[in-house]
Write a protein that holds these residues in place. Sequence first.
Motif, PDB file in Angstrom:
ATOM      1  N   SER A  56      -7.315   6.190   5.648  1.00 21.37           N
ATOM      2  CA  SER A  56      -7.357   4.929   6.162  1.00 21.37           C
ATOM      3  C   SER A  56      -6.033   3.979   5.648  1.00 21.37           C
ATOM      4  CB  SER A  56      -8.688   3.934   5.675  1.00 21.37           C
ATOM      5  OG  SER A  56      -9.633   4.651   6.396  1.00 21.37           O
ATOM      6  N   GLN A  57      -5.451   4.404   4.255  1.00 19.75           N
ATOM      7  CA  GLN A  57      -4.519   3.694   3.681  1.00 19.75           C
ATOM      8  C   GLN A  57      -3.350   4.194   4.100  1.00 19.75           C
ATOM      9  OE1 GLN A  57      -5.315   4.092  -0.585  1.00 19.75           O
ATOM     10  NE2 GLN A  57      -6.238   1.933  -0.759  1.00 19.75           N
ATOM     11  N   LYS A  58      -3.180   5.544   4.498  1.00 20.02           N
ATOM     12  CA  LYS A  58      -2.214   6.420   5.246  1.00 20.02           C
ATOM     13  C   LYS A  58      -1.737   5.363   6.533  1.00 20.02           C
ATOM     14  CE  LYS A  58      -1.813  10.508   2.425  1.00 20.02           C
ATOM     15  NZ  LYS A  58      -1.592  12.027   2.552  1.00 20.02           N
ATOM     16  N   LYS A  77     -22.029  11.284   9.854  1.00 20.55           N
ATOM     17  CA  LYS A  77     -20.798  10.992   8.845  1.00 20.55           C
ATOM     18  C   LYS A  77     -21.434   9.984   7.951  1.00 20.55           C
ATOM     19  CE  LYS A  77     -16.114   9.043   8.468  1.00 20.55           C
ATOM     20  NZ  LYS A  77     -15.313   8.105   9.228  1.00 20.55           N
ATOM     21  N   GLU A 134     -14.327   3.393  -4.635  1.00 19.63           N
ATOM     22  CA  GLU A 134     -13.778   3.965  -3.438  1.00 19.63           C
ATOM     23  C   GLU A 134     -14.148   3.605  -2.279  1.00 19.63           C
ATOM     24  OE1 GLU A 134     -11.432   6.335  -3.166  1.00 19.63           O
ATOM     25  OE2 GLU A 134     -11.291   7.393  -4.890  1.00 19.63           O
ATOM     26  N   GLU A 148     -15.891   9.476   0.555  1.00 15.16           N
ATOM     27  CA  GLU A 148     -15.463   8.153   0.598  1.00 15.16           C
ATOM     28  C   GLU A 148     -13.971   8.224   0.051  1.00 15.16           C
ATOM     29  OE1 GLU A 148     -16.434   5.415   1.456  1.00 15.16           O
ATOM     30  OE2 GLU A 148     -18.629   5.309   1.480  1.00 15.16           O
ATOM     31  N   LYS A 149     -13.630   9.017  -0.717  1.00 13.26           N
ATOM     32  CA  LYS A 149     -12.114   9.003  -1.175  1.00 13.26           C
ATOM     33  C   LYS A 149     -11.492   9.749  -0.066  1.00 13.26           C
ATOM     34  CE  LYS A 149      -9.210  10.848  -5.188  1.00 13.26           C
ATOM     35  NZ  LYS A 149      -9.781   9.557  -6.063  1.00 13.26           N
ATOM     36  N   TYR A 209     -21.202  10.214   3.584  1.00 12.55           N
ATOM     37  CA  TYR A 209     -20.823   9.179   2.737  1.00 12.55           C
ATOM     38  C   TYR A 209     -21.761   9.307   1.594  1.00 12.55           C
ATOM     39  CZ  TYR A 209     -17.029   6.919   5.594  1.00 12.55           C
ATOM     40  OH  TYR A 209     -15.874   6.777   6.278  1.00 12.55           O
ATOM     41  N   GLN A 210     -22.978   9.340   1.705  1.00 13.44           N
ATOM     42  CA  GLN A 210     -23.999   9.181   0.928  1.00 13.44           C
ATOM     43  C   GLN A 210     -24.067  10.412   0.123  1.00 13.44           C
ATOM     44  OE1 GLN A 210     -26.334   6.797   0.405  1.00 13.44           O
ATOM     45  NE2 GLN A 210     -25.292   5.397   1.878  1.00 13.44           N
ATOM     46  N   ARG A 261     -12.110   1.871   0.791  1.00 11.34           N
ATOM     47  CA  ARG A 261     -12.173   2.544   2.204  1.00 11.34           C
ATOM     48  C   ARG A 261     -12.572   1.554   3.262  1.00 11.34           C
ATOM     49  NH1 ARG A 261     -16.556   3.123   5.926  1.00 11.34           N
ATOM     50  NH2 ARG A 261     -18.062   3.853   4.307  1.00 11.34           N
ATOM     51  N   LEU A 275     -16.771   0.916  13.022  1.00  8.75           N
ATOM     52  CA  LEU A 275     -17.018   0.163  11.993  1.00  8.75           C
ATOM     53  C   LEU A 275     -18.020  -1.035  11.996  1.00  8.75           C
ATOM     54  CD1 LEU A 275     -16.055   0.407   8.749  1.00  8.75           C
ATOM     55  CD2 LEU A 275     -14.330  -1.384   9.305  1.00  8.75           C
ATOM     56  N   PHE A 298     -11.620   9.355   3.258  1.00 11.45           N
ATOM     57  CA  PHE A 298     -11.435   8.242   4.107  1.00 11.45           C
ATOM     58  C   PHE A 298     -10.683   7.113   3.645  1.00 11.45           C
ATOM     59  CE2 PHE A 298     -14.328  11.105   6.500  1.00 11.45           C
ATOM     60  CZ  PHE A 298     -13.572  11.341   7.667  1.00 11.45           C
ATOM     61  N   ARG A 299     -10.750   6.856   2.680  1.00 16.26           N
ATOM     62  CA  ARG A 299     -10.368   5.796   1.845  1.00 16.26           C
ATOM     63  C   ARG A 299      -8.566   6.180   1.937  1.00 16.26           C
ATOM     64  NH1 ARG A 299      -6.769   5.571  -2.827  1.00 16.26           N
ATOM     65  NH2 ARG A 299      -8.477   6.652  -4.035  1.00 16.26           N
ATOM     66  N   ILE A 300      -8.183   7.185   1.476  1.00 19.74           N
ATOM     67  CA  ILE A 300      -6.765   7.655   1.378  1.00 19.74           C
ATOM     68  C   ILE A 300      -6.229   7.838   3.044  1.00 19.74           C
ATOM     69  CG2 ILE A 300      -5.240   9.560   1.067  1.00 19.74           C
ATOM     70  CD1 ILE A 300      -6.753   9.769  -1.688  1.00 19.74           C
ATOM     71  N   VAL A 312       0.885  -1.127   0.085  1.00 22.51           N
ATOM     72  CA  VAL A 312       0.003   0.117   0.119  1.00 22.51           C
ATOM     73  C   VAL A 312       0.752   1.279   0.073  1.00 22.51           C
ATOM     74  CG1 VAL A 312      -1.932   1.323   1.274  1.00 22.51           C
ATOM     75  CG2 VAL A 312      -1.819  -1.403   1.279  1.00 22.51           C
TER      76      VAL A 312
END
Lengths: 193, 193
Positions: free
Chosen positions: B130-132, B112, A123, B123-124, B116-117, A127, B87, B126-128, A83
């Motif tokens: 979370s990946q970090k 929150k 996404e 979404e993007k 997202y909706q 996520r 989650l 928190f995707r990024i 990642v």
Amino acid sequence: MIYDLLKQNILKNVQFSKSELDTFCKHFHPKIIPKKEILLSQGEICKFEGFVLEGCFRLFTIDNKGNEITLYFAVKDWWLMDVDSFLNKTPSSINIQALEDSKILMIDKSDKLALYQSLPVVEKLFRIMSQKALVAWQRRLIRNHCYTAKERYHYFLKTYPDISLKLTDKQIASYVGITHEFLSKLKKQPADQ
Amino acid sequence: MIYDLLKQNILKNVQFSKSELDTFCKHFHPKIIPKKEILLSQGEICKFEGFVLEGCFRLFTIDNKGNEITLYFAVKDWWLMDVDSFLNKTPSSINIQALEDSKILMIDKSDKLALYQSLPVVEKLFRIMSQKALVAWQRRLIRNHCYTAKERYHYFLKTYPDISLKLTDKQIASYVGITHEFLSKLKKQPADQ
DNA sequence: AAAAATAGTTGAACTTGTTCAACTATTTGT
DNA sequence: ACAAATAGTTGAACAAGTTCAACTATTTTT
């Protein structure tokens, strides 16, 4: 069908329509990786993501003292990538090696980035996948502090009974975070003692 | 403005338009947390997410032997939550406690989820993020294996010089993963030896 | 300002896991 | 089928970090 397992994996995390599943999957290409082959080497930049269909992989790093630390083993239904390197275009600090003749579905970085654009639900998928992975890493760090080497070893065997059958003790030791000599000594003691 | 820091934080990860930033921020409400107050207790279900404006928090877990393990310290510009509990709606295994009088921006889980909706770019984001975060946890696990206690201690001081000033040695020890007695002994030795 | 609580220090004995080396067993390549 | 390489075992000496207990220093509460 070749994409069945991948589709199931997606649906475990998020709701995709039939057509979204197909659009997503068609960018993944099957690839055979023979035993011992290295899919990604420390120092390379990771430009793909993989999903395991068959076989087994080890993701590991070699520290400056030459010790190997295994991040995880990936069998059927697991994802493969670095990642860090993928996201930040930095040289990878991990190696991904096939431990058996294996088969994966692979997507190129450019295709994946395009998918994020064309299919917004992707996404959400990543996520959620990333958040679940994050939680798993958090828990592992806590276990490494709270559990003894012996407890970590037995936790591994219990949690991944199928994977552990495919591995040598040396590989397991590098995941548990101990020397293989010490693992050999642990095995002589009964599990509860 | 109260949302300036949050907006900057977002823009570090992903491109948001001015109106997207405003839509996102307006669901966050400021909250003062006095020193020692516990924002989330082990056993509770985490139904919020927080972003620190001022002060300092410790996120820690207490294992079955009574040892405290600190996951991380959160100062200005850090996020606060138990991803696992949020989650999966499971009882949290972590405590979040203010170490100083602090100020955060807080968003409710329901808000929150609605974001997202209504705002797909969230979404993007928190995707990024979370990946970090995932990468950071991976690296920490590797450091815990490769580095000695002393190296981990000095790595912490070097990486978070500002945070370490706010902490007691006992709190630092619980992050580094050693007893405070041993940390006391480490401090007597020169850093390189 | 005093009392109480918490944090930090030090030393001795101890535990866990490592290192090194020599050996045996198993797997792999030719 | 044989040689070579790799994996696993065992023991002895060692190193890293813990535990416990007694003490001092600092902070917090009243």
